[in-house]
Structures are given as structure tokens and as C-alpha cells.
Motif scaffolding. Structure first.
Motif, mmCIF file in Angstrom:
data_model
loop_
_atom_site.group_PDB
_atom_site.id
_atom_site.type_symbol
_atom_site.label_atom_id
_atom_site.label_comp_id
_atom_site.label_asym_id
_atom_site.label_seq_id
_atom_site.Cartn_x
_atom_site.Cartn_y
_atom_site.Cartn_z
ATOM 1 N N LEU A 83 8.447 40.737 28.021
ATOM 2 C CA LEU A 83 7.927 40.293 26.728
ATOM 3 C C LEU A 83 7.473 38.843 26.756
ATOM 4 N N PHE A 84 8.195 38.000 27.512
ATOM 5 C CA PHE A 84 7.897 36.573 27.519
ATOM 6 C C PHE A 84 6.840 36.173 28.554
ATOM 7 N N GLN A 85 6.279 37.134 29.277
ATOM 8 C CA GLN A 85 5.164 36.821 30.170
ATOM 9 C C GLN A 85 3.967 36.403 29.315
ATOM 10 N N PRO A 86 3.252 35.333 29.679
ATOM 11 C CA PRO A 86 2.076 34.942 28.885
ATOM 12 C C PRO A 86 1.106 36.111 28.735
ATOM 13 N N GLY A 87 0.671 36.358 27.507
ATOM 14 C CA GLY A 87 -0.307 37.405 27.248
ATOM 15 C C GLY A 87 0.240 38.815 27.269
ATOM 16 N N ALA A 88 1.560 38.979 27.318
ATOM 17 C CA ALA A 88 2.161 40.309 27.432
ATOM 18 C C ALA A 88 1.731 41.232 26.300
ATOM 19 N N LEU A 89 1.629 40.703 25.086
ATOM 20 C CA LEU A 89 1.259 41.517 23.930
ATOM 21 C C LEU A 89 -0.225 41.405 23.594
ATOM 22 N N GLY A 90 -0.994 40.910 24.536
ATOM 23 C CA GLY A 90 -2.432 40.787 24.323
ATOM 24 C C GLY A 90 -2.844 39.506 23.625
ATOM 25 N N GLN A 91 -1.898 38.605 23.392
ATOM 26 C CA GLN A 91 -2.235 37.345 22.734
ATOM 27 C C GLN A 91 -3.011 36.437 23.687
ATOM 28 N N ASN A 92 -3.929 35.673 23.103
ATOM 29 C CA ASN A 92 -4.690 34.687 23.875
ATOM 30 C C ASN A 92 -3.962 33.355 23.956
ATOM 31 N N ILE A 93 -3.209 33.032 22.894
ATOM 32 C CA ILE A 93 -2.533 31.739 22.816
ATOM 33 C C ILE A 93 -1.109 31.962 22.322
ATOM 34 N N THR A 94 -0.149 31.452 23.073
ATOM 35 C CA THR A 94 1.238 31.436 22.617
ATOM 36 C C THR A 94 1.537 30.011 22.169
ATOM 37 N N THR A 95 2.030 29.887 20.932
ATOM 38 C CA THR A 95 2.275 28.575 20.343
ATOM 39 C C THR A 95 3.769 28.299 20.226
ATOM 40 N N GLU A 96 4.079 27.034 19.971
ATOM 41 C CA GLU A 96 5.461 26.624 19.725
ATOM 42 C C GLU A 96 5.457 25.577 18.618
ATOM 43 N N GLY A 97 6.420 25.688 17.698
ATOM 44 C CA GLY A 97 6.591 24.644 16.696
ATOM 45 C C GLY A 97 5.788 24.791 15.431
#
Length: 197
Positions: A83-97
Motif C-alpha cells: 500500500l505504501f509503495q509510491p503510486g500503489a493506488l494509481g495516485q500521481n502525487i502522495t502528499t504529507e501535512g
């Protein structure tokens, strides 16, 4: 932690997950260069049959890392790793904060901090405009059985009252986005909650 970009991903083919890359290039009113979901009209396979084709409100998909932490609480270690692999759910950008789901339609996200090594037009501040939330689809369960339900919020009558699978945005101003860049949130004058797009 100030709002920032953790990872960026893209895919030229309609795979569920996307591949981690050092940077993505946003193109105004189009999406991410080389990504299968870029275009003026909707590119998601589930909507290609609609005529006339609707405007593409899903040019960029963003997910806060905080949501992934929330939905992963009961997962096995192996499932969490996936789940925590970048782009695992098809997202282009993973954000924080930044709580993307609480923001309204028309909110601008401005990606700040000159990307290292870029000069000229490509170093301009990229801006996306939030259009709605991602409606969790059956492909999430094909990625991990039972995961789709974890991205839905239901009331006492089992009616869906919230969706946690990230937000969808269009590109207002193109530019380069890399991990580590800051995110400035510019809210519209009136708050309209994000609905599914």
C-alpha cells in the motif's frame, strides 16, 4: 510538518498502480506529460463510453500519506508494504501535512521550491485546482481484497457519507514537481465540499 510532496508517479498505460519517477511535468489544462490519464476529455477507461466525452476533471490524482496510515491499521505487514509503495493506488502525487479531503472545490495547490536543476519555464510554480474526490473503484479490491471498503466512510444505515481514496485535480499552470517540494494551499472565497468526480 509543512505540506510537502513525498512522491510522484506516472504511467503511460492503464495499469492500476503507477511507477515512481524523479519528477513529473504538468501541462496546463492537459495533465501529466506521458501519463495515460492526461487529456482535455476524461481518459479513465470506465468513462470512455460517455458521449459526448466529459471534460477531464481527473488530470492529477493526489493522496495524503495520512490517509494511507489510517486505512492500513488492520493490514498485514506485507499488505502495508504494498500500500505504501509510491503510486500503489494509481495516485500521481502522495502528499504529507495537508488534509486534502477537507478542502473545497476550486482550492489551488501551488507547488513551491524550485526543482533542483530546472531553469526557465519548467521551473515555474505548478498549480493544480481541486475538482473532487476519487470514488473508490472495484480495482482497489483487485489490488488487495477487501481494501475498497476501507476507503469508504458509512453512517449507521450503511450509507456512504465519505470517500478517502484521494482527490482529483486539473492543471491550472504547468511545471515540474519533485519529491520534497512544498505545497501552498489557496482556498476559494466560498467553501464547496468536494464530491465524487
Amino acid at each position: 510538518m509543512p505540506p510537502n510532496v513525498l512522491s510522484v508517479t506516472t504511467s503511460s498505460s492503464h495499469n492500476f498502480s503507477k511507477s515512481s519517477v524523479p519528477s513529473i511535468k504538468l501541462i496546463t489544462a492537459w495533465g501529466i506529460e506521458g501519463d495515460c490519464h492526461a487529456g482535455e476529455t476524461v481518459q479513465h477507461r470506465s468513462r470512455l463510453h460517455i458521449r459526448p466525452p466529459p471534460a477531464n476533471l481527473r488530470q492529477v490524482h493526489l493522496i495524503p500519506i495520512e490517509i494511507l496510515h489510517k486505512v492500513s491499521t488492520a493490514l498485514s505487514a506485507e499488505q502495508k508494504t504494498q500500500l505504501f509503495q509510491p503510486g500503489a493506488l494509481g495516485q500521481n502525487i502522495t502528499t504529507e501535512g495537508v488534509d486534502l479531503l477537507s478542502l473545497g472545490v476550486g482550492t489551488e495547490l501551488r507547488f513551491v521550491g524550485a526543482p533542483t536543476g530546472d531553469t526557465g519555464a519548467e521551473a515555474e510554480e505548478a498549480i493544480v485546482v481541486l475538482q473532487g474526490v476519487r470514488n473508490p473503484c472495484p480495482q482497489i479490491d483487485r489490488f488487495q481484497s477487501g481494501l475498497k471498503e476501507r476507503f469508504l466512510v458509512r453512517d449507521a444505515d450503511r450509507q456512504i457519507v465519505g470517500r478517502l481514496a484521494g482527490v482529483m485535480a486539473t492543471v491550472k499552470q504547468g511545471g515540474i514537481i519533485r519529491p520534497g517540494m512544498g505545497i501552498m494551499v489557496v482556498k476559494p472565497a466560498a467553501h464547496v465540499p468536494l464530491g465524487p468526480v
